[in-house]
Design an enzyme around this catalytic site. Structure first.
Site, PDB file in Angstrom:
ATOM      1  N   CYS A 182       0.836  -1.204   0.000  1.00  0.00           N
ATOM      2  CA  CYS A 182       0.000   0.000   0.000  1.00  0.00           C
ATOM      3  C   CYS A 182       0.874   1.259   0.000  1.00  0.00           C
ATOM      4  O   CYS A 182       1.837   1.354   0.766  1.00  0.00           O
ATOM      5  CB  CYS A 182      -0.912  -0.012   1.220  1.00  0.00           C
ATOM      6  SG  CYS A 182      -1.985   1.435   1.272  1.00  0.00           S
ATOM      7  N   CYS A 236       0.367   4.882   6.938  1.00  0.00           N
ATOM      8  CA  CYS A 236      -0.264   4.779   8.260  1.00  0.00           C
ATOM      9  C   CYS A 236       0.746   4.137   9.224  1.00  0.00           C
ATOM     10  O   CYS A 236       1.180   3.001   8.981  1.00  0.00           O
ATOM     11  CB  CYS A 236      -1.521   3.934   8.184  1.00  0.00           C
ATOM     12  SG  CYS A 236      -2.609   4.464   6.849  1.00  0.00           S
ATOM     13  N   CYS A 292       0.644   0.380  10.356  1.00  0.00           N
ATOM     14  CA  CYS A 292       0.217  -0.668   9.427  1.00  0.00           C
ATOM     15  C   CYS A 292       1.360  -1.442   8.764  1.00  0.00           C
ATOM     16  O   CYS A 292       2.201  -0.858   8.080  1.00  0.00           O
ATOM     17  CB  CYS A 292      -0.664  -0.054   8.343  1.00  0.00           C
ATOM     18  SG  CYS A 292      -1.249  -1.310   7.184  1.00  0.00           S
ATOM     19  N   CYS A 308     -16.571 -10.444   4.703  1.00  0.00           N
ATOM     20  CA  CYS A 308     -15.858  -9.175   4.454  1.00  0.00           C
ATOM     21  C   CYS A 308     -14.556  -9.380   3.697  1.00  0.00           C
ATOM     22  O   CYS A 308     -13.787 -10.289   3.992  1.00  0.00           O
ATOM     23  CB  CYS A 308     -15.556  -8.483   5.770  1.00  0.00           C
ATOM     24  SG  CYS A 308     -14.740  -6.906   5.444  1.00  0.00           S
ATOM     25  N   CYS A 354     -19.365  -7.262   2.704  1.00  0.00           N
ATOM     26  CA  CYS A 354     -18.716  -6.132   3.354  1.00  0.00           C
ATOM     27  C   CYS A 354     -17.345  -5.977   2.709  1.00  0.00           C
ATOM     28  O   CYS A 354     -16.732  -6.967   2.314  1.00  0.00           O
ATOM     29  CB  CYS A 354     -18.572  -6.460   4.846  1.00  0.00           C
ATOM     30  SG  CYS A 354     -17.603  -5.250   5.722  1.00  0.00           S
ATOM     31  N   CYS A 383     -19.167   0.911   8.640  1.00  0.00           N
ATOM     32  CA  CYS A 383     -18.385   0.335   9.725  1.00  0.00           C
ATOM     33  C   CYS A 383     -17.185   1.253   9.899  1.00  0.00           C
ATOM     34  O   CYS A 383     -16.404   1.432   8.965  1.00  0.00           O
ATOM     35  CB  CYS A 383     -17.947  -1.071   9.323  1.00  0.00           C
ATOM     36  SG  CYS A 383     -16.732  -1.788  10.434  1.00  0.00           S
ATOM     37  N   ARG A 443     -17.077  -3.314  18.358  1.00  0.00           N
ATOM     38  CA  ARG A 443     -16.289  -4.533  18.111  1.00  0.00           C
ATOM     39  C   ARG A 443     -14.888  -4.449  18.703  1.00  0.00           C
ATOM     40  O   ARG A 443     -14.157  -3.488  18.455  1.00  0.00           O
ATOM     41  CB  ARG A 443     -16.180  -4.780  16.593  1.00  0.00           C
ATOM     42  CG  ARG A 443     -15.356  -6.021  16.243  1.00  0.00           C
ATOM     43  CD  ARG A 443     -15.426  -6.340  14.770  1.00  0.00           C
ATOM     44  NE  ARG A 443     -16.804  -6.306  14.338  1.00  0.00           N
ATOM     45  CZ  ARG A 443     -17.256  -5.575  13.332  1.00  0.00           C
ATOM     46  NH1 ARG A 443     -16.434  -4.851  12.625  1.00  0.00           N
ATOM     47  NH2 ARG A 443     -18.529  -5.596  13.012  1.00  0.00           N
TER      48      ARG A 443
HETATM   49  S1  SF4 Z   1      -3.927   1.051   6.995  1.00  0.00           S
HETATM   50 FE1  SF4 Z   1      -2.340   0.048   5.753  1.00  0.00          FE
HETATM   51  S2  SF4 Z   1      -3.395  -0.814   4.009  1.00  0.00           S
HETATM   52 FE2  SF4 Z   1      -4.741   0.765   4.917  1.00  0.00          FE
HETATM   53  S3  SF4 Z   1      -4.259   2.701   3.837  1.00  0.00           S
HETATM   54 FE3  SF4 Z   1      -2.964   2.610   5.647  1.00  0.00          FE
HETATM   55  S4  SF4 Z   1      -1.037   1.675   4.934  1.00  0.00           S
HETATM   56 FE4  SF4 Z   1      -2.627   1.220   3.422  1.00  0.00          FE
END
Ligand code: SF4
Length: 305
Positions: A33, A37, A40, A77, A108, A168, A240
């Site tokens: 990705c 974040c 992540c 999901c 989902c 969600c 959750r």
């Molecule tokens: S949480 Fe992870 S998978 Fe989702 S946008 Fe951020 S870096 Fe990408």
């Protein structure tokens, strides 16, 4: 204790006693990705050992969905690690959604940021729920992610709502935020109009290689407080317990249920991090006199991707 009492009273006024939704999730496109974040392991910017994979095909996904249905699931999901899917990704996801829907399951998805025409296309394909998390309070957001803005998340949530898809949406606790930021997250969620049908609250799983790997662990009782406030402010939402349940232990999870949590992620794995095994969960629910209702639905640590 006053907060716990109030949360439990609110819970009993709106939900049947002892009912816990069991949620599971299939990652249909893992890793690579372009977002950053800080929590992540799927970000291409961090060296976490998660490899980028291609989108799974219809046969693979339908097989997994059928197995889930055979195990009693009513909703399925699918998560994909995209920043924002392209229109051609939406076409492929629409095929997957329709195929899963044709099995008689609710659907989902969590695919990242959506434009309004994309949300409408997913709705047309048969999507029932969309997961997209706010992660934290607006004031703390730039400490967690810099590749997108808080408003981007709110815009996607609006597009999803306008398309008639259930929402969600939740966040993560334990990213170094102050209590006021946790309150700010819950205030944002509760003030969405209407508030989300599902609210996943994650406890940060500190994955080596991510920028937040060394965050100070959250006091478990503070985590319980967040659950309680979510229950009180969003009485009809499924609250959750999501990522990070493994590190809470049985006693704290029991307090979370008392505080109004009525859904857990179930199964050995979330998108890429671990989860208590099924046997341990079954025993925990039995010990507490709770009844699990299988229901495949969404969300790992935040995102919506
Ligand atoms: S949480 Fe992870 S998978 Fe989702 S946008 Fe951020 S870096 Fe990408």
């Amino acid at each position: 204790m006053e907060l716990l009492w109030r949360a439990q009273a609110t819970h009993r006024a709106h939900w049947p006693q002892g009912d816990i939704e069991l949620a599971t999730l299939l990652s249909v496109k893992t890793g690579g990705c372009p977002e950053n974040c800080g929590y992540c392991p799927q970000s291409a910017e961090f060296d976490t050992g998660v490899k980028a994979e291609k989108l799974m095909n219809v046969q693979e996904v339908t097989q997994a969905a059928q197995a889930a249905k055979d195990a009693g699931a009513t909703r399925f999901c699918m998560g994909a690690a995209w920043r924002a899917p392209k229109d051609r990704d939406i076409e492929k996801m629409s095929e997957l959604i329709t195929a899963v829907k044709d099995l008689g399951l609710q659907t989902c998805a969590t695919l990242g940021m959506l434009q309004s025409h994309q949300a409408l296309a997913l709705k047309d394909a048969g999507l029932d729920y969309y997961n997209h998390n706010l992660d934290t309070a607006p004031e703390y957001y730039s400490d967690v992610v810099s590749s997108r803005q808080y408003q981007d998340r709110l815009d996607t949530l609006r597009h999803v709502r306008d398309a008639g898809i259930n929402v969600c949406c939740g966040g993560i606790v334990g990213m170094g935020e102050a209590p006021v930021h946790r309150a700010g997250l819950i205030a944002q969620l509760a003030n969405l109009s209407p508030y989300p049908e599902s609210v996943p609250i994650n406890s940060l799983v500190r994955v080596p290689g991510t920028p937040l790997a060394d965050s100070e662990p959250v006091d478990p009782l503070d985590f319980v407080r967040v659950i309680a406030v979510a229950r009180i402010t969003m009485p009809k939402a499924r609250v959750r317990l999501s990522a990070g349940r493994q590190q809470l232990g049985d006693a704290v999870q029991a307090l979370c249920f008392l505080a109004g949590a009525n859904s857990i992620f179930y199964g050995d794995k979330l998108l890429v991090t671990g989860n208590p095994d099924v046997e341990a969960d079954t025993q925990l629910l039995a010990k507490l006199g709770l009844k699990g209702t299988p229901n495949q639905t969404t969300t790992e640590t935040a995102c919506g991707a």
